[in-house]
Write an enzyme that holds these catalytic residues in place. Structure first.
Site, PDB file in Angstrom:
ATOM      1  N   VAL A  79     -92.169  85.766 -60.066  1.00 33.58           N
ATOM      2  CA  VAL A  79     -91.040  86.287 -60.832  1.00 33.58           C
ATOM      3  C   VAL A  79     -91.484  86.613 -62.251  1.00 33.58           C
ATOM      4  O   VAL A  79     -91.847  85.714 -63.013  1.00 33.58           O
ATOM      5  CB  VAL A  79     -89.880  85.277 -60.875  1.00 33.58           C
ATOM      6  N   CYS A  94     -80.716  86.440 -54.594  1.00 36.67           N
ATOM      7  CA  CYS A  94     -79.496  85.797 -54.099  1.00 36.67           C
ATOM      8  C   CYS A  94     -79.414  84.337 -54.499  1.00 36.67           C
ATOM      9  O   CYS A  94     -78.415  83.882 -55.051  1.00 36.67           O
ATOM     10  CB  CYS A  94     -79.431  85.938 -52.572  1.00 36.67           C
ATOM     11  N   ASN A  96     -81.191  82.638 -56.785  1.00 41.73           N
ATOM     12  CA  ASN A  96     -81.437  82.283 -58.174  1.00 41.73           C
ATOM     13  C   ASN A  96     -80.518  82.959 -59.189  1.00 41.73           C
ATOM     14  O   ASN A  96     -80.044  82.314 -60.122  1.00 41.73           O
ATOM     15  CB  ASN A  96     -82.893  82.616 -58.520  1.00 41.73           C
ATOM     16  N   CYS A  99     -75.991  85.934 -55.485  1.00 39.96           N
ATOM     17  CA  CYS A  99     -74.849  85.449 -54.701  1.00 39.96           C
ATOM     18  C   CYS A  99     -74.477  83.993 -54.971  1.00 39.96           C
ATOM     19  O   CYS A  99     -73.298  83.681 -55.167  1.00 39.96           O
ATOM     20  CB  CYS A  99     -75.131  85.591 -53.204  1.00 39.96           C
ATOM     21  N   LYS A 102     -73.415  83.146 -58.699  1.00 42.63           N
ATOM     22  CA  LYS A 102     -72.196  83.942 -58.923  1.00 42.63           C
ATOM     23  C   LYS A 102     -70.993  83.310 -58.250  1.00 42.63           C
ATOM     24  O   LYS A 102     -69.928  83.158 -58.850  1.00 42.63           O
ATOM     25  CB  LYS A 102     -72.442  85.360 -58.405  1.00 42.63           C
ATOM     26  N   TYR A 237     -69.941  96.115 -58.653  1.00 41.45           N
ATOM     27  CA  TYR A 237     -69.439  94.787 -58.272  1.00 41.45           C
ATOM     28  C   TYR A 237     -70.014  93.680 -59.136  1.00 41.45           C
ATOM     29  O   TYR A 237     -69.327  92.700 -59.444  1.00 41.45           O
ATOM     30  CB  TYR A 237     -69.663  94.533 -56.775  1.00 41.45           C
ATOM     31  N   GLU A 241     -67.548  91.254 -61.240  1.00 44.22           N
ATOM     32  CA  GLU A 241     -67.599  89.824 -60.919  1.00 44.22           C
ATOM     33  C   GLU A 241     -67.908  88.999 -62.159  1.00 44.22           C
ATOM     34  O   GLU A 241     -67.259  87.969 -62.409  1.00 44.22           O
ATOM     35  CB  GLU A 241     -68.648  89.575 -59.838  1.00 44.22           C
ATOM     36  N   PHE A 407     -66.372  89.501 -55.412  1.00 50.28           N
ATOM     37  CA  PHE A 407     -65.749  88.248 -55.830  1.00 50.28           C
ATOM     38  C   PHE A 407     -65.136  88.399 -57.226  1.00 50.28           C
ATOM     39  O   PHE A 407     -65.489  87.696 -58.170  1.00 50.28           O
ATOM     40  CB  PHE A 407     -66.749  87.099 -55.761  1.00 50.28           C
ATOM     41  N   HIS A 504     -50.007  81.656 -38.627  1.00 46.05           N
ATOM     42  CA  HIS A 504     -48.994  81.645 -39.689  1.00 46.05           C
ATOM     43  C   HIS A 504     -48.896  80.263 -40.323  1.00 46.05           C
ATOM     44  O   HIS A 504     -48.926  79.258 -39.622  1.00 46.05           O
ATOM     45  CB  HIS A 504     -47.637  82.029 -39.084  1.00 46.05           C
ATOM     46  N   GLU A 509     -53.404  86.927 -41.295  1.00 47.59           N
ATOM     47  CA  GLU A 509     -52.479  87.404 -40.266  1.00 47.59           C
ATOM     48  C   GLU A 509     -51.816  88.725 -40.649  1.00 47.59           C
ATOM     49  O   GLU A 509     -51.278  89.433 -39.798  1.00 47.59           O
ATOM     50  CB  GLU A 509     -51.398  86.361 -39.991  1.00 47.59           C
TER      51      GLU A 509
END
Length: 531
Positions: A79, A94, A96, A99, A102, A237, A241, A407, A504, A509
């Site tokens: 990295v 994802c 680090n 996803c 976050k 996104y 987010e 999200f 329900h 639903e």
């Protein structure tokens, strides 16, 4: 020679276990068979059967699957620190800086919201007005979890006999990879097959002060100080987010948008999300571009920007976060030494069934041209590729009808075509749009606004009325859309959806109750909770 050493073991295993009866025995036989086949085909010409460049979700999935099938595998991963010096461990974006952190910060914001709603349900919370987030405690908790995943990932590679090489790998020739180690020595290996899975990193705008003073999603989840008043540049996104959870955590958040919100998503749904965020207190600067960042004497940032009419504006922020897209990390790979071609404007790889223009070199994940940049896509594609290479499989990755979720404070989940895409492909007269607003039960007591809890089903109007897309804005949208994604994979039709009995009271639903079409002009708002 190695191949012939393995053959007696395979024969002995066959004699001692004529019919494998346990999962362990099955895996042992499958792995041994794979080792024999890999040794046979490689003919000991190369050091590894497979080398993976990149230790993110897709690359690791392919490496582990290949090893389970008997291949000798190595993974290069390194990295490069962000311009602000942020660096992380094995696991890719994802785990680090994507996803996982976050979703944890999104959850922190939802918990803060829930604390303030709790009083309506009878919870007695003294001094609720003084409740606030401890940024240091939050980032420490998030990073502790991330580091635990880093550790588990390394252990798992060791357990599965995948060699981890902590170096930035690049091509020496089509079958040779080199990488500079921490001790300054160059590690050079050869491989029969190579998978490129290096992913991407955030872009910075080409304006004064951006790189020196701005941050990206690479930095926000481990930021050493509270972000304070924050400008998020970009309305994809990631931008929405980040602005959403920062606002939910109590920080002043503003989103600067160059053109439209959530490009590539259904635009009615995207604009509804923006409206909901504005309702919750997020500020929006529409159709504007940053011009410069200037650091002030007190450490804050003066941001200058230009609107669509060319008028200049400025304001001061504590933090400026750029979320204007990502670039594939192919430039560091020296692909020219292997003859691998990339798309000129994006530096991504246009691969056919993950195979590049060089037959033994493959690519998975975010480096692929015009493929979903989503972790589960990379994982699934990586596993299937490894099975084709080492498991005698022919199954290909299906990139259609991949579900995803934004999200945002009120989540947006979708699968399949947007309304715009469906009309463009099939024509407006061939498409039926079913839509509905709904009232989540959990919103009633605290009297939360449900004005933007909304869903739509995009379907063919005639023939079998096949469902082409499903879109949902509301609580737990990701959990709601996941099950319907499986139904769409099975060629769900609108009559089948309507014949499904809902649970329900749930928000999911509502998909089974939708009946109003846009074409009818009828009011899509509910009359009661059970209408």
């Amino acid at each position: 020679m190695a191949m012939f050493a393995l053959v007696p073991r395979l024969v002995l295993l066959s004699r001692s276990q004529k019919l494998p009866t346990t999962t362990t025995q099955l895996k042992s036989r499958r792995r041994l068979f794979g080792q024999v086949m890999c040794a046979f085909y490689s003919n000991e010409q190369y050091m590894y059967d497979l080398v993976v460049l990149g230790g993110g979700s897709g690359g690791l999935a392919a490496a582990k699957q290949a090893s389970e099938l008997g291949a000798k595998v190595a993974v290069f991963d390194y990295v490069t620190p962000s311009p602000q010096g942020t660096k992380w461990g094995l696991g890719g974006t994802c785990v680090n800086v994507g996803c996982i952190p976050k979703k944890l910060m999104h959850q922190a914001a939802l918990l803060g919201e829930a604390v303030h709603e709790a009083a309506a349900f009878g919870w007695q919370i003294p001094q609720i007005k003084s409740v606030h987030i401890d940024w240091e405690a939050l980032t420490t908790a998030v990073q502790n979890h991330v580091k635990s995943v880093n550790w588990v990932t390394r252990v798992e590679l060791r357990t599965k006999n995948v060699e981890y090489i902590n170096a930035l790998g690049n091509f020496k020739d089509p079958h040779t990879i080199g990488g500079l180690m921490k001790n300054g020595e160059e590690k050079i290996v050869t491989a029969k097959n190579i998978i490129i899975a290096v992913g991407g990193r955030p872009n910075y705008p080409d304006i004064p002060g951006a790189i020196e003073y701005g941050i990206t999603s690479d930095d926000i989840f481990s930021l050493s100080k509270p972000p304070g008043k924050t400008l998020v540049v970009g309305a994809g996104y990631i931008g929405l987010e980040c602005a959403g959870f920062l606002n939910g955590l109590g920080y002043d958040a503003t989103v600067m948008i160059r053109s439209i919100v959530l490009r590539g998503f259904d635009q009615q749904m995207a604009n509804t999300i923006a409206e909901e965020m504005e309702h919750r207190g997020v500020h929006f600067i529409w159709q504007a571009k940053p011009k410069a960042l200037v650091k002030q004497a007190d450490g804050r940032l003066l941001v200058q920007w230009v609107d669509k009419d060319g008028q200049e504006h400025k304001d001061i922020y504590d933090t400026v976060l750029f979320a204007i897209g990502r670039k594939a990390l192919t430039s560091d790979l020296k692909l020219e030494n292997a003859g691998v071609k990339v798309v000129d404007d994006s530096a991504k790889i246009d691969a056919q069934n993950e195979q590049t223009n060089v037959s033994h070199i493959y690519a998975v994940g975010d480096v692929l041209h015009k493929k979903p940049e989503l972790t589960p896509v990379a994982i699934h594609a990586g596993k299937l590729l490894a099975k084709r290479l080492f498991g005698n499989s022919t199954e290909l990755m299906d990139y259609t009808n991949v579900a995803t979720t934004v999200f945002s404070p009120l989540e947006y989940g979708c699968v399949g075509l947007s309304e715009e895409q469906a009309v463009s492909i099939h024509g407006e007269n061939e498409i039926e749009i079913y839509h509905a607003y709904y009232k989540p039960t959990e919103f009633f007591v605290p009297q939360k606004s449900n004005d933007r809890c909304y869903l739509k089903v995009v379907a063919l109007r005639h023939k079998d009325q096949k469902v082409l897309g499903m879109h949902f804005i509301g609580p737990s949208a990701g959990e709601v859309i996941q099950g319907f994604a499986a139904a769409m994979k099975a060629n769900l039709t609108f009559p089948q959806l309507k014949s499904t009995v809902g649970i329900h009271p749930t928000t999911a639903e509502e998909f089974t109750r939708v009946y109003v079409t846009k074409r009818s002009g009828l009011d899509p708002k509910p009359q009661s909770c059970c209408s």
